[in-house]
Design a protein around this motif. Structure first.
Motif, PDB file in Angstrom:
ATOM      1  N   LYS A 199      -1.619  -7.012 -17.074  1.00 41.07           N
ATOM      2  CA  LYS A 199      -1.311  -7.991 -16.023  1.00 41.07           C
ATOM      3  C   LYS A 199      -0.897  -7.246 -14.761  1.00 41.07           C
ATOM      4  CE  LYS A 199       3.573  -8.676 -17.113  1.00 41.07           C
ATOM      5  NZ  LYS A 199       4.618  -9.669 -17.368  1.00 41.07           N
ATOM      6  N   VAL A 200      -0.958  -7.940 -13.636  1.00 45.27           N
ATOM      7  CA  VAL A 200      -0.491  -7.389 -12.374  1.00 45.27           C
ATOM      8  C   VAL A 200       0.941  -7.864 -12.195  1.00 45.27           C
ATOM      9  CG1 VAL A 200      -0.812  -7.335  -9.878  1.00 45.27           C
ATOM     10  CG2 VAL A 200      -2.801  -7.412 -11.387  1.00 45.27           C
ATOM     11  N   ASP A 201       1.864  -6.924 -12.123  1.00 48.66           N
ATOM     12  CA  ASP A 201       3.286  -7.259 -12.020  1.00 48.66           C
ATOM     13  C   ASP A 201       3.861  -6.562 -10.796  1.00 48.66           C
ATOM     14  OD1 ASP A 201       5.879  -8.026 -12.460  1.00 48.66           O
ATOM     15  OD2 ASP A 201       6.217  -6.688 -14.135  1.00 48.66           O
ATOM     16  N   ASN A 202       3.591  -7.145  -9.631  1.00 50.57           N
ATOM     17  CA  ASN A 202       4.054  -6.542  -8.379  1.00 50.57           C
ATOM     18  C   ASN A 202       5.156  -7.357  -7.715  1.00 50.57           C
ATOM     19  OD1 ASN A 202       2.174  -4.514  -8.603  1.00 50.57           O
ATOM     20  ND2 ASN A 202       0.644  -5.566  -7.372  1.00 50.57           N
ATOM     21  N   GLU A 203       5.699  -8.339  -8.411  1.00 47.60           N
ATOM     22  CA  GLU A 203       6.675  -9.232  -7.784  1.00 47.60           C
ATOM     23  C   GLU A 203       7.909  -8.495  -7.264  1.00 47.60           C
ATOM     24  OE1 GLU A 203       5.834 -10.125 -11.238  1.00 47.60           O
ATOM     25  OE2 GLU A 203       4.092 -11.181 -10.476  1.00 47.60           O
TER      26      GLU A 203
END
Length: 135
Positions: free
Chosen positions: A70-74
């Motif tokens: 997953k993309v987890d850039n928060e």
């Protein structure tokens, strides 16, 4: 032709149409069910063909390799660097496909064995649309 004969002919005609339509419906149902099974098996075979293939980065000139699918850039905006980005791989091949899976974000991801380990990690995840598979 008397009224009784007409009545029986009409009932017979309607019954023939109903039976024909029911038969056609059953045929379509069975055909669609067979196709779903075939496409599932075909998809599984295609996924098995991917295992062991090399992945290269796409047109961007690099690919993000992540620790999870997953993309987890928060957390970037709060300067909390606990995101899941391992590295931006800039050399080809990036790695070898171990598995293809659907991430919780709806995208397909490859779990890969990295060509060059990063921070002691030998595996990572790349999104399917960000890489090119070498066949």
């Amino acid at each position: 032709m008397d009224a009784k004969t007409k009545k029986y002919l009409i009932i017979g005609g309607v019954a023939t149409v109903v039976v024909a339509l029911a038969g056609f419906g059953v045929h379509k149902f069975v055909k669609n069910r067979k196709n779903r099974t075939t496409s599932g098996k075909q998809k599984e075979r295609e996924e098995q063909k991917l295992i062991g293939k090399k992945v290269h980065y796409g047109s961007e000139g690099y690919v993000n390799v992540r620790s999870s699918a997953k993309v987890d850039n928060e957390n970037w905006t709060t300067m909390d660097f606990s995101h899941n980005l391992l590295t931006q791989a800039e050399s080809n091949p990036v790695g070898t496909i171990l598995e293809r899976l659907k991430g919780e974000d709806g995208y397909y991801w490859y779990r890969i064995k990295l060509t060059k380990p990063v921070g002691g990690k030998t595996e990572g995840y790349v999104r399917e649309d960000a890489v090119v598979v070498q066949y």
